[in-house]
Enzyme design. Structure first.
Site, mmCIF file in Angstrom:
data_model
loop_
_atom_site.group_PDB
_atom_site.id
_atom_site.type_symbol
_atom_site.label_atom_id
_atom_site.label_comp_id
_atom_site.label_asym_id
_atom_site.label_seq_id
_atom_site.Cartn_x
_atom_site.Cartn_y
_atom_site.Cartn_z
ATOM 1 N N LYS A 139 0.827 -1.199 0.000
ATOM 2 C CA LYS A 139 0.000 0.000 0.000
ATOM 3 C C LYS A 139 0.866 1.255 0.000
ATOM 4 O O LYS A 139 0.634 2.188 -0.785
ATOM 5 C CB LYS A 139 -0.927 -0.014 1.216
ATOM 6 C CG LYS A 139 -1.970 1.092 1.221
ATOM 7 C CD LYS A 139 -2.910 0.945 2.412
ATOM 8 C CE LYS A 139 -3.703 -0.335 2.334
ATOM 9 N NZ LYS A 139 -4.653 -0.492 3.463
ATOM 10 N N ARG A 191 -3.497 2.905 8.599
ATOM 11 C CA ARG A 191 -3.844 1.692 7.877
ATOM 12 C C ARG A 191 -2.624 0.788 7.751
ATOM 13 O O ARG A 191 -1.501 1.255 7.566
ATOM 14 C CB ARG A 191 -4.354 2.021 6.463
ATOM 15 C CG ARG A 191 -5.571 2.916 6.417
ATOM 16 C CD ARG A 191 -5.896 3.285 4.968
ATOM 17 N NE ARG A 191 -6.954 4.274 4.866
ATOM 18 C CZ ARG A 191 -8.245 3.979 4.745
ATOM 19 N NH1 ARG A 191 -8.625 2.722 4.691
ATOM 20 N NH2 ARG A 191 -9.142 4.940 4.660
ATOM 21 N N GLY A 241 -8.492 -7.191 4.530
ATOM 22 C CA GLY A 241 -9.291 -7.346 5.732
ATOM 23 C C GLY A 241 -8.633 -8.078 6.879
ATOM 24 O O GLY A 241 -9.223 -8.235 7.942
ATOM 25 N N MET A 298 -5.709 -7.307 8.523
ATOM 26 C CA MET A 298 -5.064 -6.477 9.548
ATOM 27 C C MET A 298 -5.906 -5.227 9.785
ATOM 28 O O MET A 298 -7.041 -5.137 9.322
ATOM 29 C CB MET A 298 -3.625 -6.176 9.141
ATOM 30 C CG MET A 298 -2.769 -7.438 9.134
ATOM 31 S SD MET A 298 -1.057 -7.123 8.710
ATOM 32 C CE MET A 298 -1.189 -6.616 7.005
ATOM 33 N N ARG A 348 -3.736 -1.265 -6.185
ATOM 34 C CA ARG A 348 -2.918 -2.477 -6.164
ATOM 35 C C ARG A 348 -3.285 -3.283 -7.398
ATOM 36 O O ARG A 348 -4.362 -3.085 -7.982
ATOM 37 C CB ARG A 348 -3.169 -3.297 -4.903
ATOM 38 C CG ARG A 348 -4.608 -3.730 -4.714
ATOM 39 C CD ARG A 348 -4.877 -4.264 -3.326
ATOM 40 N NE ARG A 348 -6.296 -4.471 -3.096
ATOM 41 C CZ ARG A 348 -6.849 -4.558 -1.894
ATOM 42 N NH1 ARG A 348 -6.097 -4.461 -0.820
ATOM 43 N NH2 ARG A 348 -8.140 -4.758 -1.757
ATOM 44 N N HIS A 350 -15.591 -7.761 1.568
ATOM 45 C CA HIS A 350 -14.576 -8.629 2.174
ATOM 46 C C HIS A 350 -14.731 -10.062 1.675
ATOM 47 O O HIS A 350 -13.760 -10.713 1.270
ATOM 48 C CB HIS A 350 -14.706 -8.576 3.700
ATOM 49 C CG HIS A 350 -13.835 -9.559 4.419
ATOM 50 N ND1 HIS A 350 -14.260 -10.829 4.769
ATOM 51 C CD2 HIS A 350 -12.552 -9.462 4.840
ATOM 52 C CE1 HIS A 350 -13.281 -11.461 5.381
ATOM 53 N NE2 HIS A 350 -12.234 -10.656 5.441
ATOM 54 N N SER A 399 14.695 -41.613 -11.258
ATOM 55 C CA SER A 399 13.404 -40.953 -11.088
ATOM 56 C C SER A 399 13.144 -40.839 -9.598
ATOM 57 O O SER A 399 13.122 -41.853 -8.893
ATOM 58 C CB SER A 399 12.283 -41.745 -11.765
ATOM 59 O OG SER A 399 11.047 -41.076 -11.608
ATOM 60 N N CYS A 440 8.703 -38.622 -10.155
ATOM 61 C CA CYS A 440 7.396 -39.226 -10.430
ATOM 62 C C CYS A 440 6.497 -39.251 -9.199
ATOM 63 O O CYS A 440 5.417 -39.831 -9.239
ATOM 64 C CB CYS A 440 7.555 -40.640 -10.984
ATOM 65 S SG CYS A 440 8.445 -41.775 -9.894
ATOM 66 N N TYR A 476 12.688 -33.998 -16.498
ATOM 67 C CA TYR A 476 11.241 -34.067 -16.650
ATOM 68 C C TYR A 476 10.575 -34.237 -15.292
ATOM 69 O O TYR A 476 11.215 -34.625 -14.300
ATOM 70 C CB TYR A 476 10.837 -35.224 -17.563
ATOM 71 C CG TYR A 476 11.090 -36.601 -16.992
ATOM 72 C CD1 TYR A 476 10.100 -37.299 -16.308
ATOM 73 C CD2 TYR A 476 12.332 -37.211 -17.142
ATOM 74 C CE1 TYR A 476 10.339 -38.563 -15.771
ATOM 75 C CE2 TYR A 476 12.578 -38.470 -16.619
ATOM 76 C CZ TYR A 476 11.586 -39.139 -15.931
ATOM 77 O OH TYR A 476 11.831 -40.388 -15.402
#
Length: 901
Positions: A25, A94, A103, A105, A338, A454, A783, A851, A871
């Site tokens: 903020k 704030r 919402g 804090m 934001r 909210h 693997s 895997c 992979y």
């Protein structure tokens, strides 16, 4: 860049890149100030001050002096003084962490008012109602935030006025009634805290700042960070801003604007506006708003200015922006911006729109979406062909199809969810205290609020279905029921269905159908006939395929799974579990193998199993024609193929007592007793089983080789890979490899064609990772079986611990997320890195994959890419997610290669 040895910075000193120091903020307020947008003056107290406060229990040395210096500057700019009884400066305090936590804090408005200055504010403004309502807001917020006075005590202080004047909110009370309510609130504060509400505005400011610091560590904020994987050690900044007032009459108001629809991603004017109100009234959802577009007729000049600011911010941030604003007597003020939270569908649409508009590149678009979001788009949706009645309609605030039982508070939601039921949390409006219930729920329904309330913002962030503003539904949380139009009563436990796109609320269970994205992946819908969302997903995913360094393979055990995996984009099978082929009716054949007395009976059992295994492999090889198929030799312990010891003992005893003993059951009981192990998962399984039962691995290898020969003879291309499970030593690997190679040679001689098969092992035992170099000298590939590797490294049994003590471990921050959900990088991850390094040093041509379940986890995929794996392999439905995340990992690292398998 501001000096980091300071704690306080004017808005004009920072920029949007200083979120670590100024919080999201504060950094964005600084950026908007630099852009020349109408931001009220103020200053930011850095996150470093919060971290010091939380670690020491006190504010850092010098903070108070710095705040005083910046406050003096603010007073000079505005021309008013904090505490002036005749013309007071009022400020807001704030929170603002690096990452948005809507919402979670604290915020305190109207700091600077006291019993004297409220009279001065009334006189200067000429509006007694405004002045006393501002004081009432300060008293309520201060009591809740600083003194932690229970809200029910504060509401009790206000309720006599509601009853007297027949209203439901304090703003509706006349000025004299609000003045009396302020006195009642001060009595509650004094009684609860043991001291009166502080009349010194500097004391109010100091205690408010400390309260915001403390709010970082509240249970609800901690829970939200855990849910969103936000680190606990960041702390929050605190923003002190000169107050501007939206509650000054009908020419004033407050609202939230989005530069695009956060629900769908469509361009346009989206948001909510509320006349004669403060910002908290909008996000709290206690009053229903009007659509932002109506501001054009209410205040055309402010509306035009807002559109200009919205366009400026979206172009500057190159993304959807969420903007909070206030209008005071026709003057527009921007209070916050934001990058806006959005649904999964909106994320993909907006990313592609911005590419087409020339704002961002395809690489940027790829980094704007996540595998988690793609996974949400693959969830089912409601079938339009149903007759479940609609009982109400609200605002579709977060899309999705949610079915569950109604719960009327957070505690009930958690209780019902813990019993295994899907839950719909039903509230008039949600507050931060409802977060545990929101986390536990499948969907959220509120009777108040809109897309910026909210409930809506938090639900979108979590990917939960949400419908807000269902004002035709009357909720009674005490009676634990709701009444819809037509006197339709919903009791707690009744089934509801929510459509988060249309806002429809159904009573009953609405059937669901596959999502359009899955229908496209399955090949049931052509791209040309698909909607814009599917096309956006396809476009981003194709770019991810170009960018990624990791191959993406599937865990598949049947031809059907293999075909689905291929349709979803798999480039091979990274794990084919052969033990799944021994279940059902075939279990008796394994029992015969275990009961076999001598080589002759064993060979007979192998002879029965061989053609079945061969047929299985033929189907899989045909489905994966031309692609690699990694077959894991039988892995689980023998007891999984045998009857339960206790049940079999009872059966044998009953047969004996009845005078009709069953010879086969008797033999089977003896075998179960003979093979019994105290801890079978650490016993005779995997490579040990193959060595202990001669011929078992040979039979499986022959089935693989003969299947490959059959498919090759039919014109197919087969690339088999044989994986030996649970290896812990080089000698184990050498013994089994020799046996496998001998069988492959025999089959090649018999069929007249060589069977080119790689031979490798799973790295799932910590010792194997520590001995990766020697093992790699006799392996073509590794693997990582991260499920067992995690269990054995932590000494956790996944089947037991997640339901027993994991919740306590998460609460105590032993780990932020289950190590079975996301790879433990510092423990298991170090073993992976060590095995990769030492394995490749010993065998530069070693192929390495994973895997375990982590192969489909977005956060883990990023780690595997950085560790140098070739992979990942995951379940078929996670293939698109893995493709996307592999592309994101490569784009983030700035590298591209292609899978060489």
């Amino acid at each position: 860049m501001p000096q980091t040895d300071r704690y306080v910075f004017d808005f004009a000193e920072g920029n949007k890149d200083l979120k670590d120091l100024l919080g999201g903020k504060g950094a964005n307020l600084a950026e908007m100030t630099r852009l020349g947008l109408p931001v009220p003056p103020g200053f930011t107290i850095a996150t470093t001050a919060c971290r010091t406060y939380l670690s020491t229990g006190d504010a850092p040395t010098g903070l108070s002096q710095e705040i005083g210096e910046h406050l003096n500057r603010l007073e000079q700019v505005i021309g008013r003084k904090l505490g002036d009884p005749d013309d007071p400066l009022l400020v807001s305090v704030r929170s603002g962490g690096k990452f948005s936590m809507p919402g979670m804090m604290e915020t305190i408005l109207d700091i600077g008012l006291n019993d004297q200055s409220v009279q001065g504010l009334a006189k200067r403004s000429g509006d007694d109602h405004f002045a006393w309502d501002s004081y009432r807001r300060l008293l309520q917020m201060y009591a809740r935030t600083v003194l932690e006075v229970p809200d029910e005590l504060l509401q009790a202080a206000l309720s006599p006025g509601y009853a007297e004047w027949g209203v439901s909110t304090p703003e509706q009370l006349p000025a004299a009634a609000i003045e009396r309510a302020c006195g009642a609130l001060q009595e509650v504060i004094a009684e609860y805290s043991g001291r009166p509400f502080p009349q010194d505005p500097l004391e109010q400011l100091d205690l408010a700042v400390r309260a915001v610091f403390r709010s970082w560590a509240t249970p609800r904020a901690t829970l939200y960070r855990r849910q969103e994987h936000i680190p606990d050690d960041l702390g929050t900044a605190v923003n002190v801003m000169g107050m501007v007032f939206g509650n000054r009459g009908l020419d004033s108001g407050t609202g939230v604007a989005f530069t695009r629809d956060p629900g769908s991603g469509e361009p346009g004017v989206y948001g909510d506006y509320l006349q004669d109100a403060q910002g908290e009234d909008v996000v709290a959802g206690v009053r229903n708003t009007v659509p932002l577009a109506e501001l054009e007729s209410i205040d055309p000049r402010s509306y035009a200015q807002l559109l200009t600011a919205m366009a400026t911010l979206e172009q500057h941030y190159r993304d959807l922006c969420d903007i909070e604003f206030t209008i005071e007597h026709g003057r527009l003020w921007i209070l916050q911006t934001r990058v806006g939270k959005r649904t999964a569908a909106a994320a993909f649409r907006i990313a592609v729109q911005l590419v087409d508009e020339g704002v961002i590149t395809l690489d940027d678009a790829l980094m704007r979406v996540t595998g988690d979001q793609l996974g949400r788009l693959m969830f089912p949706r409601f079938d339009s062909r149903h007759d479940v009645p609609v009982i109400a309609r609200g605002v579709g605030a977060s899309p999705g199809a949610a079915v569950g039982v109604a719960a009327f508070d957070s505690v009930a939601a958690q209780r019902l969810a813990s019993s295994g039921r899907n839950v719909i949390l039903v509230r008039r409006e949600t507050s931060p205290d409802d977060l545990p219930g929101m986390v536990a729920s499948t969907g959220i329904l509120t009777t108040r609020g809109g897309k910026t309330s909210h409930a809506a913002v938090v639900a979108r962030g979590m990917g939960k279905t949400c419908v807000c503003g269902v004002d035709s539904l009357v909720v009674d949380p005490v009676a634990r029921r709701a009444v819809a139009p037509g006197d339709v009563v919903i009791e707690e436990g009744d089934v509801l269905s929510l459509d988060g796109l249309t806002g429809f609320v159904y009573r009953g269970d609405v059937p669901v159908v596959a999502s359009p994205v899955v229908e496209y992946f399955e090949g049931r819908v052509a791209l040309a006939d698909a909607d814009d969302l599917v096309r956006a997903v396809d476009r981003v995913l194709r770019h991810a395929d170009v960018r990624r360094t990791l191959g993406v393979h599937a865990n598949a055990d049947t031809p059907g799974d293999a075909q689905r995996a291929r349709r979803f984009g798999a480039e091979g099978i990274g794990l084919c579990r052969t033990e799944h082929m021994f279940l059902g009716d075939r279990r008796r054949l394994v029992e015969r193998l275990i009961l076999a007395e001598g080589p002759t009976e064993q060979e007979a059992a192998f002879d029965e199993l061989l053609p079945l295994q061969r047929a299985d492999f033929v189907g899989i090889f045909q489905a994966m024609d031309g692609l690699p198929v990694t077959v894991r030799l039988i892995d689980p312990p023998l007891h999984e193929f045998l009857p339960d010891f206790t049940e079999l003992s009872v059966q044998v005893a009953l047969d004996r007592a009845a005078g009709r003993p069953d010879e086969e059951a008797e033999r089977l009981l003896a075998a179960v007793r003979r093979t019994h192990e105290s801890n079978p998962m650490l016993g005779l399984r995997g490579v040990r089983l193959g060595i202990a039962i001669p011929g078992l691995f040979a039979m499986q290898t022959r089935a693989i080789a003969e299947a490959a020969a059959i498919v090759t003879a039919e014109g197919g291309t087969v690339r088999p890979e044989i994986m030996v499970p649970l290896v812990a030593s080089e000698q184990e690997m050498r013994l089994v490899r020799h046996e496998i190679e001998s069988v492959l040679a025999k089959v090649a001689e018999e069929t007249g064609g060589a069977v080119p098969a790689r031979i490798g092992t799973m790295i799932e035992v910590p010792r194997a990772a520590l001995q990766a170099g020697p093992i790699a000298r006799c392996a073509d590939f590794f693997s990582f079986g991260t499920n067992d590797l995690t269990q054995l490294t932590w000494a956790f049994s996944r089947d037991d611990v997640e339901a027993s003590f994991f919740p306590r471990y998460l609460d105590a921050d032993v780990f932020a997320v289950s190590p079975f959900e996301s790879l433990d990088r510092t423990g298991v991850g170090r073993l992976v890195q060590l095995a990769v390094e030492e394995g490749r040093n010993a065998n530069p041509d070693l192929l390495i994959g994973v895997c375990g379940e982590h192969g489909g986890d977005p956060d883990s995929i990023d780690f595997f890419a950085a560790a140098g794996l070739d992979y990942v392999s995951c379940s078929p439905f996670r293939i698109p997610v893995a493709r996307l995340e592999a592309g994101r990992a490569a784009t983030s690292a700035g590298t591209t290669t292609s899978d060489t398998r």
